[in-house]
Design an enzyme around this catalytic site. Sequence first.
Site, PDB file in Angstrom:
ATOM      1  N   LYS A 138       0.836  -1.202   0.000  1.00  0.00           N
ATOM      2  CA  LYS A 138       0.000   0.000   0.000  1.00  0.00           C
ATOM      3  C   LYS A 138       0.872   1.255   0.000  1.00  0.00           C
ATOM      4  O   LYS A 138       0.698   2.151  -0.833  1.00  0.00           O
ATOM      5  CB  LYS A 138      -0.917   0.018   1.216  1.00  0.00           C
ATOM      6  CG  LYS A 138      -1.849   1.229   1.240  1.00  0.00           C
ATOM      7  CD  LYS A 138      -2.635   1.331   2.530  1.00  0.00           C
ATOM      8  CE  LYS A 138      -1.796   1.948   3.630  1.00  0.00           C
ATOM      9  NZ  LYS A 138      -2.575   2.281   4.836  1.00  0.00           N
ATOM     10  N   ASP A 156      -6.300   0.970   0.745  1.00  0.00           N
ATOM     11  CA  ASP A 156      -6.473   1.297   2.155  1.00  0.00           C
ATOM     12  C   ASP A 156      -7.866   0.829   2.577  1.00  0.00           C
ATOM     13  O   ASP A 156      -8.552   0.126   1.831  1.00  0.00           O
ATOM     14  CB  ASP A 156      -6.258   2.796   2.395  1.00  0.00           C
ATOM     15  CG  ASP A 156      -7.395   3.648   1.834  1.00  0.00           C
ATOM     16  OD1 ASP A 156      -8.252   3.122   1.082  1.00  0.00           O
ATOM     17  OD2 ASP A 156      -7.419   4.855   2.141  1.00  0.00           O
TER      18      ASP A 156
END
Length: 245
Positions: A138, A156
Site C-alpha cells: 500500500k 487502504d
Amino acid sequence: MSATAAESPATPTGESPVALTRRARKVYRLLHERYPDAHCELDFSTPLELLVATILSAQTTDVRVNLVTPTLFAHYRSAADYAGADRTELETIIQSTGFYRAKTNSLIKLGDALVDRFDGEVPARLKDLVTLPGVGRKTANVVLGNAFGVPGITVDTHFGRLSRRLGFTLEEDPVKVEHEVGALFPKKDWTMLSHVLIFHGRRTCHAKRPACGACPVARWCPSYGIGETDPDKAAKLLKFELAPR
C-alpha cells in the site's frame, strides 16, 4: 450450458466479466466527475517526504499527519537525518500520530536502509520499496503513483470497502483486492482510481452510514440501500459541498 458460459469465470455479482468491466469503468468515470480534483491528501514535496508521511498515516488520519510533518520535515531533510535521528526527539515530534515508538523505529531503520542500499534515495520500483522497513505494498503504491508517476493501486480501508460494496471483488486480502480490481481497469487509471475511491469513501460512502441517496453511482451499485436513501437526508451526510445544480 454453452461452452462459452461454462468457461466464463465467476464474478462477485454474477455478471459476465465483460459486463462487470463495463460497469466498473462506468462507476469510475462518474466518480471521477464527482471528484475531478481527487489527489493524495498527504502534504509532501519529495519522494522521501511522501514515504515518511505515508508510514506515519497508519492508524491515523491524513489531517493529523499533515499537522505533524511541517515540523518533522524541517528537522529531517534526508535519509541520513532519519538514520541519525535522536529517538526521543523524533518520538516527541510524531507522538500525536499514534504508535509513535513503532513508527520511530521504522523511520530510523528506513533511513539506515536508504543510506546503505540506495545511496540515500527513495527507489522508484515496487520490488525495492517493499524491502524497506515499514513499507508494504500500500505504502509503496502511494509513493510510486504520487511521487514517481508509476501507476499503482492503493488498497487502504476505504478502497477495500468500496471495492467490495461496488461488487468489484469479494476479497478481503489487500493484495488480492489490488490484483482483482486492477484487472478491471487500464493500468494508466490505477493511481487516479485509488484517489477517486478513497475520496468517495471519505466523503460519501462512509463505513457506518453511507449516503446512498446522494451517491452518483447508486444506480450501478449492488449495495445501494445499506445507507440513507432519502436524497435530502443523505445530502446532510456528505463530507463535502455538492456543486449547485
